[in-house]
Scaffold this motif. Structure first.
Motif, PDB file in Angstrom:
ATOM      1  N   ASN A  59       0.827  -1.209   0.000  1.00 26.87           N
ATOM      2  CA  ASN A  59       0.000   0.000   0.000  1.00 26.87           C
ATOM      3  C   ASN A  59       0.858   1.254   0.000  1.00 26.87           C
ATOM      4  N   ASP A  60       2.091   1.136   0.499  1.00 28.77           N
ATOM      5  CA  ASP A  60       2.941   2.294   0.738  1.00 28.77           C
ATOM      6  C   ASP A  60       4.058   2.488  -0.287  1.00 28.77           C
ATOM      7  N   ALA A  61       4.603   1.406  -0.830  1.00 28.22           N
ATOM      8  CA  ALA A  61       5.819   1.512  -1.640  1.00 28.22           C
ATOM      9  C   ALA A  61       5.627   0.873  -3.021  1.00 28.22           C
ATOM     10  N   PRO A  62       6.241   1.446  -4.048  1.00 27.26           N
ATOM     11  CA  PRO A  62       6.084   0.902  -5.398  1.00 27.26           C
ATOM     12  C   PRO A  62       6.850  -0.392  -5.648  1.00 27.26           C
ATOM     13  N   ARG A  63       7.936  -0.634  -4.908  1.00 30.25           N
ATOM     14  CA  ARG A  63       8.736  -1.860  -5.080  1.00 30.25           C
ATOM     15  C   ARG A  63       8.980  -2.473  -3.709  1.00 30.25           C
ATOM     16  N   VAL A  64       8.467  -3.684  -3.530  1.00 30.77           N
ATOM     17  CA  VAL A  64       8.550  -4.365  -2.236  1.00 30.77           C
ATOM     18  C   VAL A  64       9.175  -5.733  -2.449  1.00 30.77           C
ATOM     19  N   PHE A  65      10.064  -6.142  -1.527  1.00 33.56           N
ATOM     20  CA  PHE A  65      10.602  -7.488  -1.648  1.00 33.56           C
ATOM     21  C   PHE A  65      10.447  -8.270  -0.357  1.00 33.56           C
ATOM     22  N   VAL A  66      10.296  -9.579  -0.536  1.00 36.75           N
ATOM     23  CA  VAL A  66      10.237 -10.545   0.556  1.00 36.75           C
ATOM     24  C   VAL A  66      11.570 -11.288   0.503  1.00 36.75           C
ATOM     25  N   PRO A  67      12.431 -11.078   1.506  1.00 39.61           N
ATOM     26  CA  PRO A  67      13.778 -11.648   1.436  1.00 39.61           C
ATOM     27  C   PRO A  67      13.803 -13.174   1.507  1.00 39.61           C
ATOM     28  N   GLU A  68      14.841 -13.738   0.926  1.00 41.24           N
ATOM     29  CA  GLU A  68      15.082 -15.172   0.979  1.00 41.24           C
ATOM     30  C   GLU A  68      15.158 -15.609   2.445  1.00 41.24           C
ATOM     31  N   GLY A  69      14.572 -16.772   2.744  1.00 43.71           N
ATOM     32  CA  GLY A  69      14.601 -17.312   4.097  1.00 43.71           C
ATOM     33  C   GLY A  69      13.433 -16.877   4.964  1.00 43.71           C
ATOM     34  N   LEU A  70      12.649 -15.888   4.519  1.00 41.17           N
ATOM     35  CA  LEU A  70      11.504 -15.400   5.276  1.00 41.17           C
ATOM     36  C   LEU A  70      10.234 -16.094   4.800  1.00 41.17           C
ATOM     37  N   THR A  71       9.433 -16.607   5.739  1.00 46.35           N
ATOM     38  CA  THR A  71       8.126 -17.191   5.418  1.00 46.35           C
ATOM     39  C   THR A  71       7.049 -16.328   6.045  1.00 46.35           C
ATOM     40  N   SER A  79      -4.147  -7.643  -1.693  1.00 45.14           N
ATOM     41  CA  SER A  79      -4.541  -6.890  -2.874  1.00 45.14           C
ATOM     42  C   SER A  79      -3.323  -6.115  -3.374  1.00 45.14           C
ATOM     43  N   VAL A  80      -2.958  -6.360  -4.624  1.00 44.51           N
ATOM     44  CA  VAL A  80      -1.790  -5.705  -5.194  1.00 44.51           C
ATOM     45  C   VAL A  80      -2.249  -4.458  -5.952  1.00 44.51           C
ATOM     46  N   PRO A  81      -1.823  -3.263  -5.495  1.00 44.61           N
ATOM     47  CA  PRO A  81      -2.225  -2.030  -6.175  1.00 44.61           C
ATOM     48  C   PRO A  81      -1.523  -1.852  -7.529  1.00 44.61           C
ATOM     49  N   SER A  82      -2.063  -0.989  -8.350  1.00 48.11           N
ATOM     50  CA  SER A  82      -1.451  -0.662  -9.638  1.00 48.11           C
ATOM     51  C   SER A  82      -0.051  -0.090  -9.445  1.00 48.11           C
ATOM     52  N   GLY A  83       0.789  -0.332 -10.451  1.00 48.87           N
ATOM     53  CA  GLY A  83       2.117   0.267 -10.453  1.00 48.87           C
ATOM     54  C   GLY A  83       3.074  -0.328  -9.438  1.00 48.87           C
ATOM     55  N   ARG A  84       2.861  -1.576  -9.067  1.00 45.14           N
ATOM     56  CA  ARG A  84       3.707  -2.192  -8.037  1.00 45.14           C
ATOM     57  C   ARG A  84       4.588  -3.285  -8.622  1.00 45.14           C
ATOM     58  N   THR A  85       5.748  -3.449  -8.006  1.00 45.06           N
ATOM     59  CA  THR A  85       6.630  -4.578  -8.251  1.00 45.06           C
ATOM     60  C   THR A  85       6.778  -5.301  -6.924  1.00 45.06           C
ATOM     61  N   LEU A  86       6.456  -6.583  -6.934  1.00 43.19           N
ATOM     62  CA  LEU A  86       6.581  -7.425  -5.750  1.00 43.19           C
ATOM     63  C   LEU A  86       7.598  -8.507  -6.063  1.00 43.19           C
ATOM     64  N   LEU A  87       8.730  -8.452  -5.386  1.00 44.16           N
ATOM     65  CA  LEU A  87       9.805  -9.418  -5.588  1.00 44.16           C
ATOM     66  C   LEU A  87       9.798 -10.386  -4.412  1.00 44.16           C
TER      67      LEU A  87
END
Length: 170
Positions: A59-71, A79-87
């Motif tokens: 909701n807050d940032a255009p590019r968000v990542f979930v680091p390796e090793g995190l569950t 809900s994924v907003p428009s204009g987002r990159t989720l890594l």
């Protein structure tokens, strides 16, 4: 002096032209970069990270990542907003007993979204109610409505009825 000045100008022009190329190459669309935020940036001290923190980050940032090793255990659809990159290099796993037609990631009438990485979306099949065919009735990503330019790439999708679903009726 004239030949030397011309050579210096050529070197400066070459460097100016090459610099943007170096910047573009260093910031891959599928690797975390300097402008990305980690889902962990949205987790208060002493709290176990989960899907709700991922929703806050998206909701807050255009590019968000979930680091390796995190569950992250996901209870509510994200809900994924428009204009987002989720890594996703870690794992998103479904909470137990999700209702039928639940989607871990939902994209409804959104545009310009990239969901990628080398992580896993896991339906957590052992903790779900299965249909008569032994399948879960939940989905990894549900893309619907007038959504456009949505890419899901390189993720392992495990035990969903459908990894990525894009129904014609939304």
């Amino acid at each position: 002096g004239g030949e030397k000045d011309r050579m210096n100008r050529r070197a400066i022009l070459a460097a100016a032209v090459a610099a943007p190329l170096l910047t573009i190459r260093s910031a891959s669309a599928t690797e975390p970069g300097d402008r990305d935020v980690s889902v962990l940036d949205y987790v208060p001290t002493g709290v176990t990270p989960d899907g709700s923190h991922l929703q806050l980050a998206l909701n807050d940032a255009p590019r968000v990542f979930v680091p390796e090793g995190l569950t992250l255990v996901v209870t509510d659809e994200i809900s994924v907003p428009s204009g987002r990159t989720l890594l996703i290099d870690g794992t998103l796993t479904s909470a137990p007993s999700r209702p039928a037609n639940w989607a871990m990631l939902r994209v409804a009438a959104k545009t310009d979204i990239l969901i990628a990485g080398y992580g896993t979306l896991d339906a957590n099949k052992a903790a779900q109610t299965l249909d008569g065919d032994g399948l879960t009735n939940i989905y990894g990503a549900w893309v619907s409505g007038t959504s456009a330019r949505v890419t899901v790439s390189d993720l392992l999708l495990s035990d969903f009825r459908s990894g990525v679903n894009s129904p014609a009726d939304g």
